[in-house]
Design an enzyme around this catalytic site. Structure first.
Site, mmCIF file in Angstrom:
data_model
loop_
_atom_site.group_PDB
_atom_site.id
_atom_site.type_symbol
_atom_site.label_atom_id
_atom_site.label_comp_id
_atom_site.label_asym_id
_atom_site.label_seq_id
_atom_site.Cartn_x
_atom_site.Cartn_y
_atom_site.Cartn_z
ATOM 1 N N ASN A 135 -10.546 -2.391 -6.344
ATOM 2 C CA ASN A 135 -9.691 -1.534 -7.192
ATOM 3 C C ASN A 135 -10.279 -1.288 -8.587
ATOM 4 O O ASN A 135 -9.887 -0.336 -9.271
ATOM 5 C CB ASN A 135 -8.281 -2.123 -7.347
ATOM 6 C CG ASN A 135 -7.427 -1.979 -6.106
ATOM 7 O OD1 ASN A 135 -6.504 -2.757 -5.879
ATOM 8 N ND2 ASN A 135 -7.716 -0.983 -5.269
ATOM 9 N N ASP B 6 0.836 -1.209 0.000
ATOM 10 C CA ASP B 6 0.000 0.000 0.000
ATOM 11 C C ASP B 6 0.871 1.261 0.000
ATOM 12 O O ASP B 6 1.983 1.245 0.535
ATOM 13 C CB ASP B 6 -0.900 -0.025 1.249
ATOM 14 C CG ASP B 6 -2.071 0.938 1.129
ATOM 15 O OD1 ASP B 6 -2.316 1.469 0.018
ATOM 16 O OD2 ASP B 6 -2.746 1.158 2.150
#
Ligand code: FPP
Length: 246
Positions: free
Chosen positions: A69, A21
């Protein structure tokens, strides 16, 4: 003594899972667009895979693209898919050279066809390697995976090939995408976020969780060693008392 030398080989986790991340924030800090962050994230992927294989980790799972996503801006999704196709293609020879088998978990059929085909080709080309298995989580979410497993189990009950009384932990595990892969002992998340974000919800039940503020494109071999050393200093009790473990 270097960090790498401090790692105790007999106490290595067999499986490490990583939520990579912070690519977007890293890019912003460098005054660039988000794609630049993902491109630099590939360097960290390379470093982490190499370090994990070198020290003897058997399974490394990287969360590369979540079901959620898909909701990102279209140009970012397209660029990420292109980057995946390009990287998988470019790295297959290196994976083979280093004895690394590639696998993927997730709703792979939802990937663009070039990405899906490239992935399947790399999986087939590396299937005989046995030093380490690199698992890419692509279009993956744990709730999606659990729903699928429940559907498959329900279907077997309907077909009378399974009875409800036989549903146990092993039966559920064997219907997940990770069937045959041991649960991760260690889960690492970068970028200072302290969440699991729909990643391996069943498999992380007893995992040690390690969070670092480092943004993914800054993550290097030494950061992996640090996470492993932190893991090796923890006491894993699985619900027992410290005294019972002695
Ligand atoms: C999270 O950062 C990162 C991703 C969603 C993509 C990860 C992909 C790569 C590292 C490149 C390709 C990978 C492989 C395995 C070839 P973010 O975009 O959520 O960052 P932010 O939270 O700072 O916005």
């Amino acid at each position: 003594m270097s960090l790498k030398e401090k790692i105790i080989p007999s106490k290595l986790p067999e499986h490490i899972a990583v939520i990579m991340d912070g690519n977007g924030r890293w890019a912003k800090q460098h005054g660039e667009d988000r794609i630049f962050g993902h491109e630099n994230g590939v360097k960290s992927v390379r470093d982490t895979v190499e370090a994990a294989a070198e020290i003897g980790i058997k399974y490394l799972t990287l969360y590369a693209f979540s079901t959620e996503n898909w909701n990102r801006p279209q140009e970012e999704v397209v660029a990420l898919m292109q980057l995946l196709v390009y990287t998988i293609n470019a790295e297959t020879a290196t994976l083979n050279k280093n004895g690394i088998r590639l696998q993927a978990i997730g709703d792979l059929k939802s990937l663009p066809s070039d990405c899906y085909n490239e992935l399947q080709e790399a999986i087939a080309n590396t299937k005989d390697n046995s030093r380490m298995t690199l698992v890419l989580a692509l279009s993956y979410s744990a709730r999606w995976e659990i729903i699928n497993a429940v559907k498959e189990i329900a279907q077997k009950i309907e077909n009378k090939t399974l009875s409800a009384a036989d549903i146990n932990e092993d039966a559920i595990s064997s219907h997940l995408c990770t069937a045959g892969i041991p649960d991760p002992e260690l889960m690492i998340r970068t970028s200072g976020e302290h969440r699991i974000s729909n990643f391996l919800l069943w498999q992380l039940a007893y995992s040690e969780l390690y969070f670092t503020d480092k943004l993914w494109p800054d993550f290097r071999k030494e950061d992996l060693y640090e996470a492993i050393l932190d893991y090796q200093n923890r006491e894993r009790r699985f619900g027992k008392t410290s005294e019972q473990l002695v």
